[in-house]
Design a protein around this motif. Structure first.
Motif, PDB file in Angstrom:
ATOM      1  N   LYS A  12      53.702 -62.511  19.382  1.00 17.25           N
ATOM      2  CA  LYS A  12      52.597 -61.657  18.630  1.00 17.25           C
ATOM      3  C   LYS A  12      52.466 -60.476  19.299  1.00 17.25           C
ATOM      4  CE  LYS A  12      48.648 -63.790  20.833  1.00 17.25           C
ATOM      5  NZ  LYS A  12      47.366 -64.383  20.825  1.00 17.25           N
ATOM      6  N   PRO A  13      52.046 -59.421  18.531  1.00 13.38           N
ATOM      7  CA  PRO A  13      51.575 -58.453  19.262  1.00 13.38           C
ATOM      8  C   PRO A  13      50.185 -58.611  20.241  1.00 13.38           C
ATOM      9  CG  PRO A  13      51.269 -58.322  16.862  1.00 13.38           C
ATOM     10  CD  PRO A  13      51.947 -59.386  17.200  1.00 13.38           C
ATOM     11  N   ILE A  14      50.059 -57.785  21.129  1.00 11.81           N
ATOM     12  CA  ILE A  14      48.916 -57.791  21.964  1.00 11.81           C
ATOM     13  C   ILE A  14      48.684 -56.251  22.468  1.00 11.81           C
ATOM     14  CG2 ILE A  14      48.829 -60.297  22.581  1.00 11.81           C
ATOM     15  CD1 ILE A  14      49.783 -59.125  25.123  1.00 11.81           C
ATOM     16  N   SER A  15      47.599 -56.104  22.815  1.00 15.74           N
ATOM     17  CA  SER A  15      47.288 -54.852  23.303  1.00 15.74           C
ATOM     18  C   SER A  15      47.963 -54.566  24.817  1.00 15.74           C
ATOM     19  CB  SER A  15      45.777 -54.512  23.551  1.00 15.74           C
ATOM     20  OG  SER A  15      45.206 -55.288  24.414  1.00 15.74           O
ATOM     21  N   ILE A  16      48.307 -53.733  24.943  1.00 12.42           N
ATOM     22  CA  ILE A  16      48.783 -53.116  26.608  1.00 12.42           C
ATOM     23  C   ILE A  16      47.846 -53.570  27.497  1.00 12.42           C
ATOM     24  CG2 ILE A  16      49.496 -51.633  27.984  1.00 12.42           C
ATOM     25  CD1 ILE A  16      50.743 -50.106  25.269  1.00 12.42           C
ATOM     26  N   LYS A  17      46.349 -53.443  27.250  1.00 15.21           N
ATOM     27  CA  LYS A  17      45.257 -53.809  28.143  1.00 15.21           C
ATOM     28  C   LYS A  17      45.433 -55.475  28.347  1.00 15.21           C
ATOM     29  CE  LYS A  17      40.356 -53.422  29.055  1.00 15.21           C
ATOM     30  NZ  LYS A  17      39.913 -54.759  28.907  1.00 15.21           N
ATOM     31  N   GLU A  18      45.700 -56.121  27.344  1.00 10.36           N
ATOM     32  CA  GLU A  18      45.809 -57.450  27.483  1.00 10.36           C
ATOM     33  C   GLU A  18      46.888 -57.952  28.202  1.00 10.36           C
ATOM     34  OE1 GLU A  18      43.905 -59.701  23.575  1.00 10.36           O
ATOM     35  OE2 GLU A  18      45.391 -58.067  23.032  1.00 10.36           O
ATOM     36  N   PHE A  22      47.486 -60.142  31.877  1.00  8.63           N
ATOM     37  CA  PHE A  22      48.379 -61.172  32.161  1.00  8.63           C
ATOM     38  C   PHE A  22      49.051 -60.804  33.263  1.00  8.63           C
ATOM     39  CE2 PHE A  22      52.058 -63.629  31.389  1.00  8.63           C
ATOM     40  CZ  PHE A  22      51.688 -64.870  31.225  1.00  8.63           C
ATOM     41  N   ILE A  23      49.788 -59.564  33.527  1.00  5.63           N
ATOM     42  CA  ILE A  23      50.640 -59.291  34.704  1.00  5.63           C
ATOM     43  C   ILE A  23      49.930 -59.129  35.942  1.00  5.63           C
ATOM     44  CG2 ILE A  23      51.642 -56.966  35.342  1.00  5.63           C
ATOM     45  CD1 ILE A  23      52.659 -56.683  32.222  1.00  5.63           C
ATOM     46  N   ALA A  24      48.561 -58.607  35.898  1.00 10.54           N
ATOM     47  CA  ALA A  24      47.800 -58.802  36.975  1.00 10.54           C
ATOM     48  C   ALA A  24      47.810 -60.183  37.586  1.00 10.54           C
ATOM     49  CB  ALA A  24      46.299 -57.986  36.824  1.00 10.54           C
ATOM     50  N   GLU A  25      47.516 -61.128  36.736  1.00  9.60           N
ATOM     51  CA  GLU A  25      47.271 -62.560  37.356  1.00  9.60           C
ATOM     52  C   GLU A  25      48.730 -63.160  37.609  1.00  9.60           C
ATOM     53  OE1 GLU A  25      45.197 -66.672  35.850  1.00  9.60           O
ATOM     54  OE2 GLU A  25      44.670 -64.563  34.819  1.00  9.60           O
ATOM     55  N   TYR A  26      49.615 -62.906  36.716  1.00  8.18           N
ATOM     56  CA  TYR A  26      51.031 -63.645  37.195  1.00  8.18           C
ATOM     57  C   TYR A  26      52.180 -63.142  37.330  1.00  8.18           C
ATOM     58  CZ  TYR A  26      48.313 -67.206  34.391  1.00  8.18           C
ATOM     59  OH  TYR A  26      47.390 -67.813  33.961  1.00  8.18           O
ATOM     60  N   HIS A  27      52.118 -61.717  37.667  1.00  6.20           N
ATOM     61  CA  HIS A  27      53.670 -61.208  38.012  1.00  6.20           C
ATOM     62  C   HIS A  27      53.698 -61.390  39.548  1.00  6.20           C
ATOM     63  CE1 HIS A  27      56.817 -58.360  38.237  1.00  6.20           C
ATOM     64  NE2 HIS A  27      56.873 -58.293  36.949  1.00  6.20           N
ATOM     65  N   ARG A  28      54.968 -61.651  39.842  1.00  2.00           N
ATOM     66  CA  ARG A  28      55.393 -61.800  41.242  1.00  2.00           C
ATOM     67  C   ARG A  28      55.263 -60.862  42.095  1.00  2.00           C
ATOM     68  NH1 ARG A  28      60.123 -64.052  38.808  1.00  2.00           N
ATOM     69  NH2 ARG A  28      61.061 -62.509  39.625  1.00  2.00           N
ATOM     70  N   HIS A  29      55.683 -59.703  41.526  1.00  2.00           N
ATOM     71  CA  HIS A  29      55.886 -58.351  42.634  1.00  2.00           C
ATOM     72  C   HIS A  29      55.601 -56.957  41.801  1.00  2.00           C
ATOM     73  CE1 HIS A  29      59.253 -57.083  40.628  1.00  2.00           C
ATOM     74  NE2 HIS A  29      59.789 -57.939  40.536  1.00  2.00           N
ATOM     75  N   HIS A  30      54.850 -56.996  40.744  1.00  2.00           N
ATOM     76  CA  HIS A  30      54.593 -55.725  40.241  1.00  2.00           C
ATOM     77  C   HIS A  30      53.189 -55.629  39.727  1.00  2.00           C
ATOM     78  CE1 HIS A  30      55.859 -51.664  39.426  1.00  2.00           C
ATOM     79  NE2 HIS A  30      56.974 -52.038  39.100  1.00  2.00           N
ATOM     80  N   ASP A  46      53.075 -70.765  22.975  1.00  2.00           N
ATOM     81  CA  ASP A  46      53.576 -71.999  22.575  1.00  2.00           C
ATOM     82  C   ASP A  46      53.022 -72.418  21.104  1.00  2.00           C
ATOM     83  OD1 ASP A  46      51.089 -72.953  22.879  1.00  2.00           O
ATOM     84  OD2 ASP A  46      51.462 -73.997  24.902  1.00  2.00           O
ATOM     85  N   LEU A  47      53.224 -73.500  20.537  1.00  2.00           N
ATOM     86  CA  LEU A  47      52.956 -73.702  19.366  1.00  2.00           C
ATOM     87  C   LEU A  47      51.402 -74.001  19.424  1.00  2.00           C
ATOM     88  CD1 LEU A  47      55.667 -76.445  18.458  1.00  2.00           C
ATOM     89  CD2 LEU A  47      55.435 -74.027  17.921  1.00  2.00           C
ATOM     90  N   THR A  48      50.645 -74.345  20.480  1.00  2.00           N
ATOM     91  CA  THR A  48      49.086 -74.295  20.355  1.00  2.00           C
ATOM     92  C   THR A  48      48.662 -73.022  20.558  1.00  2.00           C
ATOM     93  OG1 THR A  48      49.065 -74.395  22.753  1.00  2.00           O
ATOM     94  CG2 THR A  48      49.358 -76.518  21.631  1.00  2.00           C
ATOM     95  N   GLY A  49      49.321 -71.762  20.741  1.00  2.00           N
ATOM     96  CA  GLY A  49      48.713 -70.376  20.700  1.00  2.00           C
ATOM     97  C   GLY A  49      48.511 -70.175  22.057  1.00  2.00           C
ATOM     98  N   GLU A  50      49.021 -71.037  23.064  1.00  2.00           N
ATOM     99  CA  GLU A  50      48.531 -70.628  24.696  1.00  2.00           C
ATOM    100  C   GLU A  50      49.805 -69.464  25.071  1.00  2.00           C
ATOM    101  OE1 GLU A  50      48.816 -72.290  29.055  1.00  2.00           O
ATOM    102  OE2 GLU A  50      48.624 -73.821  27.683  1.00  2.00           O
ATOM    103  N   ILE A  51      49.416 -68.161  25.346  1.00  2.00           N
ATOM    104  CA  ILE A  51      50.275 -67.353  25.905  1.00  2.00           C
ATOM    105  C   ILE A  51      50.862 -67.600  27.318  1.00  2.00           C
ATOM    106  CG2 ILE A  51      50.259 -64.935  26.466  1.00  2.00           C
ATOM    107  CD1 ILE A  51      48.352 -64.095  24.694  1.00  2.00           C
ATOM    108  N   PHE A  52      52.157 -67.671  27.133  1.00  2.00           N
ATOM    109  CA  PHE A  52      52.734 -67.978  28.697  1.00  2.00           C
ATOM    110  C   PHE A  52      53.612 -66.716  29.203  1.00  2.00           C
ATOM    111  CE2 PHE A  52      55.252 -69.918  25.330  1.00  2.00           C
ATOM    112  CZ  PHE A  52      56.659 -69.210  25.443  1.00  2.00           C
TER     113      PHE A  52
END
Length: 168
Positions: A12-18, A22-30, A46-52
């Motif tokens: 799904k499309p999301i804003s760059i801010k969103e 996500f990147i701030a929380e999960y990216h390994r090195h950037h 996923d099928l429940t709408g959770e973003i991964f």
């Protein structure tokens, strides 16, 4: 063989801010893109709408590729435990979107220490190596905009390219 990816995940499309949050929380090195820079972003869910996973598409950073037909994927990030193939799925969706917009090429970079398996799995080609550099310091001197000295600039990277075929 498992379920087709489209049956267990969608984008799904999301804003760059969103995407950057996500990147701030999960990216390994950037870190997130500076000033939420980018053209558009997608989230894998996923099928429940959770973003991964997320990806941010931007104008190419290098002037060499600023031809109006090439886009650069500047960030790609998936949570640990994301479904197998999530990165390739996001890469393929970005390519399909860019092709539908008339784009001809997509580029991205990985650290030399990363395998590139997701890129190869999505049909990308290794097109070059970028050696560590300090040209960011030169840009700061030229335009007066202070740039952070990031450890990421001190490692070798691989450039990957995907040449898009005309939609039939």
């Amino acid at each position: 063989m498992g379920e087709p990816l489209a049956k267990i995940m969608s984008v799904k499309p999301i804003s760059i801010k969103e995407a950057n949050e996500f990147i701030a929380e999960y990216h390994r090195h950037h870190r997130p893109t500076v000033r939420n820079n980018g053209k558009w972003a997608l989230a894998a869910q996923d099928l429940t709408g959770e973003i991964f996973g997320v990806v941010i598409a931007s104008s190419p950073v290098s002037a060499t590729y600023m031809d109006g037909l090439t886009i650069e994927l500047t960030r790609l990030c998936v949570k640990e435990g994301a479904p197998k193939g999530a990165c390739s799925f996001l890469l393929s969706k970005c390519c399909a979107i860019w092709r539908s917009m008339g784009g001809q090429r997509v580029i991205t970079y990985t650290l030399a220490s990363e395998s590139g398996a997701s890129l190869r799995g999505a049909g990308w080609t290794l097109s070059g190596t970028v050696k560590p550099h300090n040209r960011w310091q030169n840009k700061s001197k030229a335009d007066g905009i202070e740039r952070a000295r990031l450890q990421i600039y001190e490692v070798m990277k691989h450039r990957w390219i995907k040449t898009l075929q005309e939609a039939v």
